[in-house]
Design a protein around this motif. Structure first.
Motif, PDB file in Angstrom:
ATOM      1  N   GLU A 217       0.713  -1.249   0.003  1.00 25.95           N
ATOM      2  CA  GLU A 217      -0.054   0.034  -0.041  1.00 25.95           C
ATOM      3  C   GLU A 217       0.863   1.355   0.048  1.00 25.95           C
ATOM      4  O   GLU A 217       0.555   2.193  -1.017  1.00 25.95           O
ATOM      5  N   ALA A 218       1.857   1.305   1.019  1.00 25.50           N
ATOM      6  CA  ALA A 218       2.487   2.915   1.033  1.00 25.50           C
ATOM      7  C   ALA A 218       3.685   2.861  -0.036  1.00 25.50           C
ATOM      8  O   ALA A 218       4.106   3.815  -0.343  1.00 25.50           O
ATOM      9  N   MET A 219       3.797   1.759  -0.688  1.00 27.91           N
ATOM     10  CA  MET A 219       4.922   1.923  -1.728  1.00 27.91           C
ATOM     11  C   MET A 219       4.057   1.578  -3.215  1.00 27.91           C
ATOM     12  O   MET A 219       4.788   1.074  -4.211  1.00 27.91           O
ATOM     13  N   ALA A 220       2.882   2.152  -3.230  1.00 25.32           N
ATOM     14  CA  ALA A 220       2.059   1.656  -4.527  1.00 25.32           C
ATOM     15  C   ALA A 220       3.071   2.458  -5.594  1.00 25.32           C
ATOM     16  O   ALA A 220       3.438   3.495  -5.514  1.00 25.32           O
ATOM     17  N   CYS A 221       3.022   2.028  -6.832  1.00 22.86           N
ATOM     18  CA  CYS A 221       3.861   2.503  -7.981  1.00 22.86           C
ATOM     19  C   CYS A 221       3.099   3.754  -8.548  1.00 22.86           C
ATOM     20  O   CYS A 221       2.012   3.997  -8.800  1.00 22.86           O
ATOM     21  N   PRO A 222       3.861   4.930  -8.609  1.00 18.82           N
ATOM     22  CA  PRO A 222       3.184   6.218  -8.854  1.00 18.82           C
ATOM     23  C   PRO A 222       2.888   6.245 -10.354  1.00 18.82           C
ATOM     24  O   PRO A 222       2.230   7.144 -10.872  1.00 18.82           O
ATOM     25  N   HIS A 223       3.289   5.062 -11.161  1.00 15.69           N
ATOM     26  CA  HIS A 223       3.090   4.925 -12.576  1.00 15.69           C
ATOM     27  C   HIS A 223       1.962   4.103 -12.770  1.00 15.69           C
ATOM     28  O   HIS A 223       1.629   3.664 -14.019  1.00 15.69           O
ATOM     29  N   GLY A 224       1.234   3.329 -11.811  1.00 14.75           N
ATOM     30  CA  GLY A 224       0.120   2.865 -12.043  1.00 14.75           C
ATOM     31  C   GLY A 224       0.347   1.250 -12.177  1.00 14.75           C
ATOM     32  O   GLY A 224      -0.845   0.408 -12.343  1.00 14.75           O
ATOM     33  N   CYS A 225       1.409   0.836 -11.982  1.00 17.49           N
ATOM     34  CA  CYS A 225       1.696  -0.719 -12.161  1.00 17.49           C
ATOM     35  C   CYS A 225       1.212  -1.014 -10.687  1.00 17.49           C
ATOM     36  O   CYS A 225       1.275  -0.841  -9.713  1.00 17.49           O
ATOM     37  N   ARG A 226       0.269  -2.319 -10.759  1.00 18.12           N
ATOM     38  CA  ARG A 226      -0.405  -2.817  -9.614  1.00 18.12           C
ATOM     39  C   ARG A 226      -0.329  -4.459  -9.855  1.00 18.12           C
ATOM     40  O   ARG A 226      -0.571  -4.972 -11.076  1.00 18.12           O
ATOM     41  N   PRO A 227      -0.445  -5.008  -8.732  1.00 23.33           N
ATOM     42  CA  PRO A 227      -0.571  -6.710  -9.087  1.00 23.33           C
ATOM     43  C   PRO A 227      -1.966  -6.888  -8.977  1.00 23.33           C
ATOM     44  O   PRO A 227      -2.733  -6.360  -8.829  1.00 23.33           O
ATOM     45  N   GLU A 228      -2.205  -8.091  -9.990  1.00 24.73           N
ATOM     46  CA  GLU A 228      -3.689  -8.103 -10.423  1.00 24.73           C
ATOM     47  C   GLU A 228      -4.535  -8.591  -9.224  1.00 24.73           C
ATOM     48  O   GLU A 228      -5.431  -8.389  -9.083  1.00 24.73           O
ATOM     49  N   VAL A 229      -3.856  -9.185  -8.145  1.00 27.86           N
ATOM     50  CA  VAL A 229      -4.443  -9.397  -6.814  1.00 27.86           C
ATOM     51  C   VAL A 229      -4.737  -8.448  -5.698  1.00 27.86           C
ATOM     52  O   VAL A 229      -5.237  -8.540  -4.806  1.00 27.86           O
ATOM     53  N   GLY A 230      -4.167  -7.173  -6.274  1.00 35.24           N
ATOM     54  CA  GLY A 230      -4.271  -6.115  -5.401  1.00 35.24           C
ATOM     55  C   GLY A 230      -3.090  -5.950  -4.629  1.00 35.24           C
ATOM     56  O   GLY A 230      -2.011  -6.571  -4.467  1.00 35.24           O
ATOM     57  N   LEU A 231      -3.083  -4.720  -3.818  1.00 37.84           N
ATOM     58  CA  LEU A 231      -1.676  -4.583  -3.078  1.00 37.84           C
ATOM     59  C   LEU A 231      -2.020  -5.193  -1.638  1.00 37.84           C
ATOM     60  O   LEU A 231      -2.840  -5.620  -1.146  1.00 37.84           O
ATOM     61  N   MET A 232      -0.512  -5.315  -1.225  1.00 34.62           N
ATOM     62  CA  MET A 232      -0.567  -5.926   0.181  1.00 34.62           C
ATOM     63  C   MET A 232      -0.766  -4.886   1.184  1.00 34.62           C
ATOM     64  O   MET A 232      -0.494  -3.722   0.744  1.00 34.62           O
ATOM     65  N   SER A 233      -1.271  -5.212   2.275  1.00 35.75           N
ATOM     66  CA  SER A 233      -1.380  -4.337   3.461  1.00 35.75           C
ATOM     67  C   SER A 233       0.224  -3.701   3.923  1.00 35.75           C
ATOM     68  O   SER A 233       1.075  -4.594   3.762  1.00 35.75           O
ATOM     69  N   ASP A 234       0.363  -2.542   4.521  1.00 36.85           N
ATOM     70  CA  ASP A 234       1.652  -2.241   4.874  1.00 36.85           C
ATOM     71  C   ASP A 234       1.860  -3.225   6.095  1.00 36.85           C
ATOM     72  O   ASP A 234       3.203  -3.463   5.871  1.00 36.85           O
TER      73      ASP A 234
END
Length: 163
Positions: A93-110
Motif C-alpha cells: 500500500e505505502a509503496m504503490a507504484c506512482p506509474h500505475g503498476c499494480r499486482p492483479e490480486v491487489g496491494l498487500m497491506s503495509d
C-alpha cells in the motif's frame, strides 16, 4: 544456517509478494535500502556492490543524491536477485507504484509488507523472545489506523518527486 536453507527461506518469502505488472518506469524510486546479508552476497556475486543503507544515506547527504549501483540505463541489472524491499515496491500500500503498476490480486497491506521484510531480515537469527516481541509490536502498530496513516505519509513524503 546453510546458504541453501537461507535461499530456500527467502524464496518462500518472495513468493508471498504479489508482483505488479511492471512498466519499468520506477528507477527514480530506487534509494538506500537494507537487506539480508545473503541477498547482498548474491548481488555482489553478480558484480554489483550495493552499499549498506547507512553509507548510502551518508552519500545522499554528502552528494545531494543517491543512485543505486544496480541501475543501468534506468533498469535493474540484478532484478532476479533483488532484495525483499525492492520486491515489495509496487506491491505494498505505502509503496504503490506512482506509474500505475499494480499486482492483479491487489496491494498487500503495509503490515503484511513490514512483516515479510522483518522475516527476510531475520533469517538465520536465533528466534529469541526479543525478536518475537518486535514482531508483536510491529503487528500492534499496524493494527492502529493512525499509525498506518503516519507510516504511509512518511513513505510517500520520501518518495522521489515526479518531474
Amino acid at each position: 544456517m546453510r546458504r541453501s536453507d537461507i535461499d530456500a527461506r527467502l524464496a518462500e518469502l518472495y513468493a508471498q509478494v504479489p508482483q505488479p505488472n511492471c512498466k519499468g518506469l520506477c528507477a527514480d524510486s530506487c534509494g538506500p535500502i537494507d537487506m539480508h546479508p545473503r541477498e547482498r552476497q548474491r548481488i555482489r556475486a553478480r558484480g554489483v556492490t550495493i552499499p549498506h543503507h547507512d553509507n548510502a544515506l551518508d552519500q545522499a547527504a554528502r552528494d545531494g543524491g543517491y543512485t543505486c549501483p544496480a541501475l543501468k540505463d534506468n533498469r535493474c541489472t540484478v532484478y532476479t536477485d533483488r532484495p525483499m524491499i525492492c520486491r515489495e515496491w509496487g506491491a505494498v500500500e505505502a509503496m504503490a507504484c506512482p506509474h500505475g503498476c499494480r499486482p492483479e490480486v491487489g496491494l498487500m497491506s503495509d503490515q503484511q509488507g513490514a512483516l515479510l521484510l522483518h522475516e527476510s531480515l531475520s533469517i538465520g537469527v536465533a528466534q529469541t523472545e526479543v525478536i518475537e516481541q518486535r514482531r508483536r509490536k510491529l503487528a500492534q502498530r499496524f493494527a492502529d489506523p493512525e499509525f498506518r496513516q503516519v507510516y504511509q505519509d512518511y513513505v510517500r513524503q520520501r518518495r522521489p518527486r515526479q518531474q
